[in-house]
Design a protein around this motif. Structure first.
Motif, PDB file in Angstrom:
ATOM      1  N   VAL A   6      11.728  52.140  35.035  1.00  0.00           N
ATOM      2  CA  VAL A   6      13.112  52.784  34.635  1.00  0.00           C
ATOM      3  C   VAL A   6      13.475  53.643  33.379  1.00  0.00           C
ATOM      4  O   VAL A   6      14.368  53.740  33.659  1.00  0.00           O
ATOM      5  CB  VAL A   6      13.865  50.783  34.273  1.00  0.00           C
ATOM      6  CG1 VAL A   6      14.837  50.918  33.547  1.00  0.00           C
ATOM      7  CG2 VAL A   6      13.332  50.289  35.106  1.00  0.00           C
ATOM      8  N   ALA A   7      12.085  53.659  33.033  1.00  0.00           N
ATOM      9  CA  ALA A   7      12.775  54.594  31.356  1.00  0.00           C
ATOM     10  C   ALA A   7      12.144  56.080  31.471  1.00  0.00           C
ATOM     11  O   ALA A   7      12.246  56.716  30.288  1.00  0.00           O
ATOM     12  CB  ALA A   7      12.113  53.849  30.143  1.00  0.00           C
ATOM     13  N   HIS A   8      11.195  56.342  32.260  1.00  0.00           N
ATOM     14  CA  HIS A   8      10.633  57.291  32.276  1.00  0.00           C
ATOM     15  C   HIS A   8      11.194  58.587  32.863  1.00  0.00           C
ATOM     16  O   HIS A   8      11.061  59.799  32.812  1.00  0.00           O
ATOM     17  CB  HIS A   8       9.109  57.244  33.562  1.00  0.00           C
ATOM     18  CG  HIS A   8       9.874  57.699  35.086  1.00  0.00           C
ATOM     19  ND1 HIS A   8      10.649  56.720  36.078  1.00  0.00           N
ATOM     20  CD2 HIS A   8       9.988  59.008  35.683  1.00  0.00           C
ATOM     21  CE1 HIS A   8      10.493  57.278  36.775  1.00  0.00           C
ATOM     22  NE2 HIS A   8      10.142  58.396  37.213  1.00  0.00           N
ATOM     23  N   ARG A   9      12.143  58.589  33.377  1.00  0.00           N
ATOM     24  CA  ARG A   9      13.365  59.640  33.316  1.00  0.00           C
ATOM     25  C   ARG A   9      13.964  59.661  31.860  1.00  0.00           C
ATOM     26  O   ARG A   9      15.145  60.751  32.176  1.00  0.00           O
ATOM     27  CB  ARG A   9      14.232  59.841  34.655  1.00  0.00           C
ATOM     28  CG  ARG A   9      13.464  59.321  35.776  1.00  0.00           C
ATOM     29  CD  ARG A   9      14.088  59.729  36.657  1.00  0.00           C
ATOM     30  NE  ARG A   9      14.585  60.912  37.116  1.00  0.00           N
ATOM     31  CZ  ARG A   9      15.228  60.882  38.369  1.00  0.00           C
ATOM     32  NH1 ARG A   9      15.869  59.688  39.009  1.00  0.00           N
ATOM     33  NH2 ARG A   9      16.687  62.259  38.257  1.00  0.00           N
ATOM     34  N   THR A  10      14.190  59.802  30.707  1.00  0.00           N
ATOM     35  CA  THR A  10      14.294  58.892  30.640  1.00  0.00           C
ATOM     36  C   THR A  10      14.705  60.322  29.052  1.00  0.00           C
ATOM     37  O   THR A  10      12.909  61.408  28.942  1.00  0.00           O
ATOM     38  CB  THR A  10      14.441  58.047  29.187  1.00  0.00           C
ATOM     39  OG1 THR A  10      15.080  57.068  30.306  1.00  0.00           O
ATOM     40  CG2 THR A  10      15.489  57.694  28.106  1.00  0.00           C
ATOM     41  N   ALA A  40      10.314  62.093  44.317  1.00  0.00           N
ATOM     42  CA  ALA A  40       9.201  63.037  44.442  1.00  0.00           C
ATOM     43  C   ALA A  40       9.737  64.118  43.961  1.00  0.00           C
ATOM     44  O   ALA A  40       9.529  65.250  44.224  1.00  0.00           O
ATOM     45  CB  ALA A  40       9.282  63.152  45.704  1.00  0.00           C
ATOM     46  N   GLN A  41      10.264  64.363  42.667  1.00  0.00           N
ATOM     47  CA  GLN A  41       9.962  65.345  41.438  1.00  0.00           C
ATOM     48  C   GLN A  41       8.914  65.432  40.722  1.00  0.00           C
ATOM     49  O   GLN A  41       8.574  64.387  40.355  1.00  0.00           O
ATOM     50  CB  GLN A  41      11.360  65.569  40.789  1.00  0.00           C
ATOM     51  CG  GLN A  41      12.049  65.060  41.435  1.00  0.00           C
ATOM     52  CD  GLN A  41      13.949  65.094  40.521  1.00  0.00           C
ATOM     53  OE1 GLN A  41      14.002  64.156  39.629  1.00  0.00           O
ATOM     54  NE2 GLN A  41      14.845  65.273  41.710  1.00  0.00           N
ATOM     55  N   PRO A  42       8.687  66.948  39.488  1.00  0.00           N
ATOM     56  CA  PRO A  42       7.276  66.139  38.804  1.00  0.00           C
ATOM     57  C   PRO A  42       7.717  65.127  37.990  1.00  0.00           C
ATOM     58  O   PRO A  42       6.159  65.151  37.861  1.00  0.00           O
ATOM     59  CB  PRO A  42       8.345  67.545  37.931  1.00  0.00           C
ATOM     60  CG  PRO A  42       8.323  68.836  39.515  1.00  0.00           C
ATOM     61  CD  PRO A  42       9.648  67.694  40.045  1.00  0.00           C
ATOM     62  N   VAL A  43       8.612  64.877  37.397  1.00  0.00           N
ATOM     63  CA  VAL A  43       8.290  63.850  36.480  1.00  0.00           C
ATOM     64  C   VAL A  43       8.059  62.422  37.339  1.00  0.00           C
ATOM     65  O   VAL A  43       7.878  61.284  36.371  1.00  0.00           O
ATOM     66  CB  VAL A  43       9.864  63.867  35.850  1.00  0.00           C
ATOM     67  CG1 VAL A  43      11.039  62.647  36.303  1.00  0.00           C
ATOM     68  CG2 VAL A  43       9.908  62.396  34.322  1.00  0.00           C
ATOM     69  N   GLY A  44       8.485  62.356  38.605  1.00  0.00           N
ATOM     70  CA  GLY A  44       8.216  60.972  39.265  1.00  0.00           C
ATOM     71  C   GLY A  44       6.372  60.811  39.081  1.00  0.00           C
ATOM     72  O   GLY A  44       6.016  59.933  39.385  1.00  0.00           O
TER      73      GLY A  44
END
Length: 138
Positions: free
Chosen positions: A44-48, A107-111
């Motif tokens: 939930v928080a990894h894209r913040t 499917a982006q670099p942060v993911g």
């Protein structure tokens, strides 16, 4: 020499490790649950972002590493593997597209960093030196 009839016989001695299997099982179940919770929180928080800095992924990976180290220090490699399994299941379930088509782990670099970096954090926890988790002096 005979034993008096009113005396109760003493039970045979029990091995030191017998009867402790339930503790190991309880630790594994708790570690599995902890891994799942950390997987959900990190997903939930990894894209913040904060001022265009990726603080979410850094904090998510840090808490994943701390979970791996905690489980390894708590009871060894078994709970570490259980926590890793809980983490993987939680992240993979949340990575699937929902009913509306939304995806929490795109499917982006942060993911990709979250998915593979989290696995790497559990590997780091597994390969830390055993002496770091021992009470014996070197």
């Amino acid at each position: 020499m005979s034993t008096p009839e009113h005396a109760t016989p003493t039970p045979p001695p029990v091995a030191a490790g017998a009867g402790r299997w339930w503790r190991s099982a309880a630790r594994a179940v708790l570690a599995l649950a902890l891994g799942a919770v950390i997987g959900v929180l990190g997903t939930v928080a990894h894209r913040t972002q904060w001022h265009d800095l990726p603080v979410g992924i850094v904090l998510a990976l840090a808490i994943t590493l701390s979970t791996a180290v905690l489980c390894r220090a708590w009871a060894g490699l078994g709970p570490l593997l259980a926590a890793g399994a809980g983490w993987v299941v939680a992240v993979q379930v949340l990575a699937v597209a929902g009913p509306g088509g939304d995806v929490l782990v795109p499917a982006q670099p942060v993911g990709l960093v979250w998915t593979y970096g989290g696995l790497a954090m559990f590997l780091v926890g597994a390969f830390l030196p055993r002496s770091w988790f021992s009470d014996r002096r070197a």
